[in-house]
Design an enzyme around this catalytic site. Structure first.
Site, PDB file in Angstrom:
ATOM      1  N   TYR A   1      -0.183  -0.186  11.476  1.00 21.23           N
ATOM      2  CA  TYR A   1      -0.349  -0.672  10.099  1.00 21.23           C
ATOM      3  C   TYR A   1       0.714  -0.064   9.189  1.00 21.23           C
ATOM      4  CZ  TYR A   1      -2.577  -1.509   5.576  1.00 21.23           C
ATOM      5  OH  TYR A   1      -2.837  -1.899   4.280  1.00 21.23           O
TER       6      TYR A   1
ATOM      7  N   THR B   1       0.858  -1.177   0.000  1.00 24.06           N
ATOM      8  CA  THR B   1       0.000   0.000   0.000  1.00 24.06           C
ATOM      9  C   THR B   1       0.891   1.223   0.000  1.00 24.06           C
ATOM     10  OG1 THR B   1      -1.531   1.315   1.361  1.00 24.06           O
ATOM     11  CG2 THR B   1      -0.140  -0.251   2.509  1.00 24.06           C
TER      12      THR B   1
END
Length: 311
Positions: free
Chosen positions: A191, A178
């Site tokens: 995260y 990501t």
């Protein structure tokens, strides 16, 4: 002259569009033909993106090893794939029950994956655990759990598969990451940290295995939207800060990302960003104008607190 220009310009645009379309179709067909008979391992194949990756690679004629931690869902995916496929040009997928965060069992799982076809041509690391919330409210136990799922688990599997690729002097390892592997988003500290860690690992891995003809690729969308969940108008998820990191209104669709993964594998791309110009610019601003980036991030956080206080 003006009338001729009026006629020629639309025809020129139409002609160029046709050429671009034909080129893309040729590339797509070549991508699929290049994958026929290749052994492709997909982790977390039962997720939205995992299912779409399974679909496109299966239809391309790859020999799939589908991994997931729920056997019933793996069987359902298996049945769905073979029900719509032409058995003369596709292979029946093999299934492996795998919890990517179970690090202690990963070496044995790597051997089980290898034993499915005797080798692995492509390993697609798709598994990921998401979490959001103020960092001071996240326990150390949860931090460790996220690192196990997003970093330690995937790299342990890579280390289990890699020696066989090196000995064969062929193979490709793909990470679906990501943009948060490049820039941190507030309220996603654990995260983002795990994604930065795995990005760094893959960047080092790419350099270390190049001499063995093993390719390493990363595909990084802003975020991948679910099939059904969309942010409600007016809440924090739909704010201007979310726009800053989006690919489309509600993120990149799993179908779109799966097609890009297929293209990345067939063309051996090293790094792909799936993002519109704004988040792309954010990556460069973070590198070359960090003070500006930090100011924008802080403004977004203050905006969130202001909205919450007004409620």
């Amino acid at each position: 002259m003006g009338f001729l220009t009026f006629l020629i310009v639309p025809l020129l645009i139409l002609g160029i569009s046709g050429i671009v379309y034909i080129y893309r179709e040729v590339v797509r067909l070549m991508s699929r033909s290049a994958l026929k008979n290749k052994v492709v391992v997909i982790t977390d194949a039962i997720s939205g993106l995992g299912k779409e990756c399974s679909r496109v690679f299966h239809s391309a004629g790859a020999r799939l090893v589908l991994c997931g931690k729920t056997w019933e869902k793996l069987e359902a995916l298996h049945d769905a794939l073979i029900s719509v496929a032409d058995p003369s040009v596709t292979f029946t997928p093999k299934l492996v029950l795998l919890d990517i965060s179970d690090i202690n069992n990963m070496e044995a799982m790597g051997k089980e994956i290898q034993d499915c076809y005797g080798c692995v041509d492509v390993l697609i690391n798709n598994a990921s655990m998401k979490m959001k919330g103020p960092l001071q409210s996240v326990s150390l136990e949860l931090d460790k759990k996220i690192m196990d799922a997003n970093y330690f688990g995937p790299i342990t599997l890579v280390k289990a598969i890699l020696p066989h690729m090196i000995s064969r002097r062929t193979g490709q390892i793909v990470l679906v990451n990501t943009i948060q592997g490049k820039i941190g988003v507030p309220f996603r500290a654990a995260y983002a940290a795990s994604k930065h860690a795995i990005q760094g690992f893959f960047d080092c891995l790419r350099a270390e295995v190049e001499e063995f003809d093993v390719s390493v690729s990363t595909v990084s969308p802003t975020f991948i939207r679910s099939y059904h969940v969309q942010p409600q108008p007016g809440n924090w998820e739909a704010s201007i800060w979310k726009f800053f990191f989006r690919k489309l209104s509600y993120g990149a669709h799993p179908v779109e990302v799966a097609e890009e993964v297929l293209s990345t594998v067939s063309r051996k791309k090293q790094e792909v960003f799936m993002a519109n110009p704004i988040p792309r610019a954010a990556v460069y601003i973070r590198t070359f104008l960090p003070e500006l980036f930090f100011a924008v991030v802080a403004t977004g956080v203050k905006e969130k607190h202001f909205v919450e206080e007004e409620k």
